[in-house]
Motif scaffolding. Structure first.
Motif, PDB file in Angstrom:
ATOM      1  N   ALA A   1      37.865  40.958  37.309  1.00  0.00           N
ATOM      2  CA  ALA A   1      38.534  39.783  37.282  1.00  0.00           C
ATOM      3  C   ALA A   1      39.154  39.413  35.823  1.00  0.00           C
ATOM      4  CB  ALA A   1      37.644  38.581  37.715  1.00  0.00           C
ATOM      5  N   ARG A   2      38.308  39.885  34.844  1.00  0.00           N
ATOM      6  CA  ARG A   2      38.664  39.478  33.576  1.00  0.00           C
ATOM      7  C   ARG A   2      39.850  40.523  33.273  1.00  0.00           C
ATOM      8  NH1 ARG A   2      33.534  39.517  32.298  1.00  0.00           N
ATOM      9  NH2 ARG A   2      33.434  41.792  31.719  1.00  0.00           N
ATOM     10  N   GLN A   3      39.796  41.679  33.555  1.00  0.00           N
ATOM     11  CA  GLN A   3      40.721  42.846  33.374  1.00  0.00           C
ATOM     12  C   GLN A   3      42.288  42.078  33.818  1.00  0.00           C
ATOM     13  OE1 GLN A   3      39.207  46.335  34.947  1.00  0.00           O
ATOM     14  NE2 GLN A   3      37.695  46.733  33.382  1.00  0.00           N
ATOM     15  N   SER A   4      41.917  41.375  35.030  1.00  0.00           N
ATOM     16  CA  SER A   4      43.197  41.257  35.645  1.00  0.00           C
ATOM     17  C   SER A   4      43.716  39.682  35.298  1.00  0.00           C
ATOM     18  CB  SER A   4      42.845  41.198  37.191  1.00  0.00           C
ATOM     19  OG  SER A   4      42.671  42.452  37.535  1.00  0.00           O
ATOM     20  N   GLY A   5      43.055  38.997  34.399  1.00  0.00           N
ATOM     21  CA  GLY A   5      43.429  37.918  34.122  1.00  0.00           C
ATOM     22  C   GLY A   5      43.252  36.872  35.225  1.00  0.00           C
TER      23      GLY A   5
END
Length: 154
Positions: free
Chosen positions: A130-134
């Motif tokens: 989720a973080r990597q994809s914003g």
């Protein structure tokens, strides 16, 4: 690596005993309580119309489908139930986890047994993705379909 915590929803196989779904800490209307109790007592995930039939059998009156769907939505929001999207069915939450914690369901294609599981590795992996994809996840449910150990799984 730690082993995932499992909660098996009864499928007729001899599994280790599991804890009952938690008693809700919030006040439920009689209708919501009845639906929660039906899910908690069920030996498998239930579809909305199966729930309607069970309510009718217990209460002597058939509820409107919309009222059952509203109650199910409320139970989902409160973390008292889960929806299996692949089966369009619901089950009481039996893993005693936080509502924002990722949950994986291991669904046997043969017997229909459902194991509710969670793990630190799953939580970390989903958070990183989720973080990597914003992306900000609102619900974190993973469904795995295969064979349980009793039906020929590993």
């Amino acid at each position: 690596m730690s082993r995932p915590a499992l909660h098996n929803h009864d499928c007729g196989h001899a599994h280790a005993p599991h804890a009952a779904p938690p008693t809700p800490k919030i006040a439920l209307t009689p209708s919501r309580r009845r639906i929660f109790d039906i899910l908690a007592a069920a030996s498998k995930p239930l579809g909305a119309y199966e729930i309607i039939e069970e309510v009718a059998a217990r209460a002597g009156k058939r509820p409107a489908p919309m009222s059952v769907y509203r109650a199910l939505d409320f139970l989902l929001e409160q973390g008292l139930a889960h929806r299996l999207a692949s089966r369009n069915s619901w089950l009481a939450c039996g893993a005693h986890h936080h509502g924002d914690e990722p949950v994986a369901f291991l669904i046997c294609q043969c017997c229909g047994c459902v194991a509710e599981t969670r793990s630190e590795a799953l939580a970390e992996g989903i958070a990183a993705l989720a973080r990597q994809s914003g992306f900000t996840a609102q619900a974190q449910v993973v469904e795995l379909s295969g064979l349980c150990a009793e039906c020929g799984g590993a």
